[in-house]
Design an enzyme around this catalytic site. Structure first.
Site, mmCIF file in Angstrom:
data_model
loop_
_atom_site.group_PDB
_atom_site.id
_atom_site.type_symbol
_atom_site.label_atom_id
_atom_site.label_comp_id
_atom_site.label_asym_id
_atom_site.label_seq_id
_atom_site.Cartn_x
_atom_site.Cartn_y
_atom_site.Cartn_z
ATOM 1 N N GLY A 109 0.764 -1.242 0.000
ATOM 2 C CA GLY A 109 0.000 0.000 0.000
ATOM 3 C C GLY A 109 0.790 1.284 0.000
ATOM 4 N N GLU A 164 4.096 -6.433 1.690
ATOM 5 C CA GLU A 164 3.704 -6.846 0.333
ATOM 6 C C GLU A 164 3.618 -5.660 -0.629
ATOM 7 O OE1 GLU A 164 0.899 -10.563 1.836
ATOM 8 O OE2 GLU A 164 -0.018 -8.613 1.430
ATOM 9 N N PRO A 165 4.730 -4.985 -0.871
ATOM 10 C CA PRO A 165 4.650 -3.844 -1.791
ATOM 11 C C PRO A 165 4.486 -4.299 -3.236
ATOM 12 C CG PRO A 165 6.937 -4.287 -1.224
ATOM 13 C CD PRO A 165 6.097 -5.240 -0.406
ATOM 14 N N ARG A 175 2.898 -1.675 -6.001
ATOM 15 C CA ARG A 175 3.061 -0.394 -6.686
ATOM 16 C C ARG A 175 4.428 0.262 -6.408
ATOM 17 N NH1 ARG A 175 -1.608 2.720 -7.315
ATOM 18 N NH2 ARG A 175 -2.355 1.432 -5.604
ATOM 19 N N TYR A 218 -10.389 5.700 -10.463
ATOM 20 C CA TYR A 218 -10.038 6.267 -9.142
ATOM 21 C C TYR A 218 -9.799 7.763 -9.177
ATOM 22 C CZ TYR A 218 -8.442 1.378 -8.808
ATOM 23 O OH TYR A 218 -8.334 0.011 -8.866
ATOM 24 N N CYS A 263 -14.817 4.738 -27.168
ATOM 25 C CA CYS A 263 -16.128 5.343 -27.287
ATOM 26 C C CYS A 263 -16.720 5.603 -25.918
ATOM 27 C CB CYS A 263 -17.036 4.455 -28.116
ATOM 28 S SG CYS A 263 -16.555 4.555 -29.821
ATOM 29 N N TYR A 286 -0.615 -1.649 -12.010
ATOM 30 C CA TYR A 286 -2.069 -1.678 -12.209
ATOM 31 C C TYR A 286 -2.520 -1.050 -13.527
ATOM 32 C CZ TYR A 286 -1.768 -2.906 -7.295
ATOM 33 O OH TYR A 286 -1.444 -3.512 -6.112
HETATM 34 N N1 LLP Z 1 -1.271 -7.003 -0.321
HETATM 35 C C1 LLP Z 1 -2.598 -7.148 -0.444
HETATM 36 C C2 LLP Z 1 -3.299 -8.116 0.378
HETATM 37 C C3 LLP Z 1 -3.292 -6.376 -1.381
HETATM 38 O O1 LLP Z 1 -4.594 -6.519 -1.499
HETATM 39 C C4 LLP Z 1 -2.595 -5.455 -2.180
HETATM 40 C C5 LLP Z 1 -3.283 -4.647 -3.165
HETATM 41 C C6 LLP Z 1 -1.203 -5.344 -2.028
HETATM 42 C C7 LLP Z 1 -0.580 -6.135 -1.073
HETATM 43 C C8 LLP Z 1 -0.372 -4.428 -2.858
HETATM 44 O O2 LLP Z 1 -0.715 -3.106 -2.711
HETATM 45 P P1 LLP Z 1 0.227 -1.970 -3.342
HETATM 46 O O3 LLP Z 1 1.523 -1.982 -2.583
HETATM 47 O O4 LLP Z 1 0.468 -2.302 -4.758
HETATM 48 O O5 LLP Z 1 -0.552 -0.721 -3.178
HETATM 49 N N2 LLP Z 1 -5.996 -1.445 -8.607
HETATM 50 C C9 LLP Z 1 -5.677 -0.470 -7.580
HETATM 51 C C10 LLP Z 1 -4.921 -1.070 -6.456
HETATM 52 C C11 LLP Z 1 -5.613 -2.237 -5.855
HETATM 53 C C12 LLP Z 1 -4.747 -2.878 -4.864
HETATM 54 C C13 LLP Z 1 -5.313 -4.159 -4.391
HETATM 55 N N3 LLP Z 1 -4.514 -4.803 -3.416
HETATM 56 C C14 LLP Z 1 -4.919 0.705 -8.198
HETATM 57 O O6 LLP Z 1 -4.735 0.721 -9.404
HETATM 58 O O7 LLP Z 1 -4.545 1.630 -7.489
#
Ligand code: LLP
Length: 463
Positions: A278, A320-321, A323, A364, A391, A421
């Site tokens: 996150g 769990e990074p 992004r 978003y 479209c 993403y």
């Molecule tokens: N761990 C779990 C359990 C998750 O559900 C997620 C993301 C992550 C790790 C990784 O999160 P990150 O570090 O990438 O923020 N489609 C959306 C993001 C959805 C994320 C879902 N879960 C977007 O484009 O912003």
């Protein structure tokens, strides 16, 4: 999501419309290193380069739109996370951000683990040789087939998301004659300061088991009784694109509180805690993300402090990074098709992709930046909206940004920070062909995921 209202400085229209944009940069040709992959620059002709290759050459070879991914940058960021957390913690790259077999191999080589959330991601990970014990399997509704496959493969952990799943996984593991290592995902009741759709720790949503009302404690109670499960820890993921560490602080406090209750009730100290992913990245120059070492230090301190207060041995931490590793390493290269100035409003710049390769703006309200990539220009900045060719009027890639006023059809423009993403959420809307992902490193480019073809589309159409 942002920011200043009206810009100062040179303007294309006499009256600038309402919008969320910052003043144009002093020099639109300058690429802010905050939002661009590390090897991105401009060559002597002013053409944007990545990994030493001009985008004009990449466009010629691979076409547009295309995601161009800086492999050296990906590896550096992955390594920075790994190094920051050290040997007493685990970093699971969240494959949902972007996954391909090459990425799996890079992760393996850089010592990261992998979080998968579907049978497809699991298959990709296994086919690229990621050792199963370094895979975590997520999801709020894993099918029995997916669970069986994960158990048979020997994944290191399955993250349980509901009471039904606790029983389901225990049953499958037992029927296969084994014991599955599991974590239980809880919701800690934190309101993460991010878009509603990507916040995941408040209680009113589909993920996890609420801590509130004793439900999480009950889930642990049931899981501990089942022979098919080895409960190794508690999992919490509070949301995505988060800059403020206070949400993690509250989450860690509450997760440790649960670990203490478990110790008091069952006499067991669960050995692991996973704080999810996150962490935010810079999509525009206004975003200020934290470095992995700062994040690691902050999270480790929080957990250690909370455990000391609860007189618990500090559990092994995992994160769990997704992004934060892949997001900044890629940009999307588009060709401009039309430039349509609307008096007193803004100029609409249509590119050869759109919401099919980047749905994040429409979904978003995400903000992106953009730069002219095939040349430099000293023309006055003009306020633009970069739109796709689909479209739908919501087909917006960059809502408000400035590009040089002499922008013309045939120019290449690049949208940075599209590594996470974008390809993974790409669609075939309007029967668009999803763009390739091309990795560039030390002057050499190779395709990780090829461009879709009309044959690919028609192959699925078996009616
Ligand atoms: N761990 C779990 C359990 C998750 O559900 C997620 C993301 C992550 C790790 C990784 O999160 P990150 O570090 O990438 O923020 N489609 C959306 C993001 C959805 C994320 C879902 N879960 C977007 O484009 O912003």
């Amino acid at each position: 999501m942002s920011r200043s209202a009206h810009p100062a400085g040179p303007r294309h229209a006499d009256v600038l419309p309402e919008g969320h944009y910052s003043a144009p940069a002093d020099d639109l040709n300058v690429l802010d290193p905050k939002v661009w992959a590390r090897t991105v620059g401009r060559d002597a002709d002013g053409v944007v380069t990545v990994g030493g290759i001009p985008v004009t050459q990449l466009a010629e070879e691979y076409g547009t739109p295309a995601y161009l991914l800086d492999e050296a940058d990906f590896r550096e960021r992955a390594r920075a996370w790994r190094t920051a957390f050290g040997d007493d913690a685990d970093v699971f790259y969240a494959g949902k951000a972007f996954l391909s077999r090459a990425v799996v191999r890079w992760l393996d080589e850089e010592g990261l683990n992998l979080d998968v959330c579907s049978g497809g991601e699991l298959a990709t990970a296994l086919s690229a040789g990621m050792p199963a014990e370094r895979i975590a399997f997520h999801g709020n509704n894993k099918s029995p087939e997916e669970i069986e496959r994960a158990v048979r493969a020997g994944v290191g952990r399955i993250v349980l998301d509901s009471f039904q799943e606790i029983v389901r996984v225990a049953h499958i593991a037992q029927s296969l004659g084994g014991r599955q290592r599991v974590q239980i995902r809880i919701t800690v009741g934190v309101e993460a300061h991010t878009h509603e759709f990507i916040a995941t720790a408040h209680e009113d949503q589909k993920f996890g088991i609420p801590l509130a009302g004793g439900q999480a404690a009950e889930a642990v109670r049931r899981a501990l009784q089942l022979d098919g499960l080895e409960v190794i820890g508690i999992h919490s993921h509070i949301g995505s694109q988060i800059f403020d560490m206070s949400g993690f602080e509250v989450a860690a406090h509450r997760v440790v509180g649960l670990l203490k209750d478990i110790r008091d009730e069952h006499g067991v100290e669960l050995p692991e805690i996973d704080l999810g992913g996150g962490l935010g990245i810079a999509y525009t120059s206004d975003d200020d993300p934290r470095e992995p070492h700062e994040i690691a230090k902050a999270l480790t301190e929080i957990v250690t402090r909370e455990c000391e207060a609860a007189r618990l041995a500090t559990p092994r931490i995992s994160v769990e990074p997704g992004r934060a590793i892949v997001g900044p390493t890629a940009f999307t290269l588009y060709e401009v098709g039309t430039v349509k100035p609307l008096d007193g409003l803004r100029t609409y710049v249509s590119v050869d992709g759109g919401m099919s390769d980047n749905i994040r703006t429409a979904l978003y309200d995400a903000e992106y930046s953009v730069a002219l990539a095939s040349r430099t220009s000293d023309a006055e900045p003009m306020l633009v909206r970069v739109v796709g060719k689909h479209c739908e009027s919501g087909d917006i890639v960059v809502k408000d940004a400035f590009l040089p006023g002499d922008l013309a059809p045939g120019d290449l423009i690049a949208v940075p920070a599209t590594g996470a993403y974008c390809r993974s959420m790409a669609s075939n809307y309007n029967h668009a062909l999803r763009p390739p992902v091309v990795a560039v490193r030390d002057g050499a480019a190779r395709v990780l995921v090829r461009r879709e073809t009309e044959e690919d589309l028609l192959r699925l159409d078996v009616g």
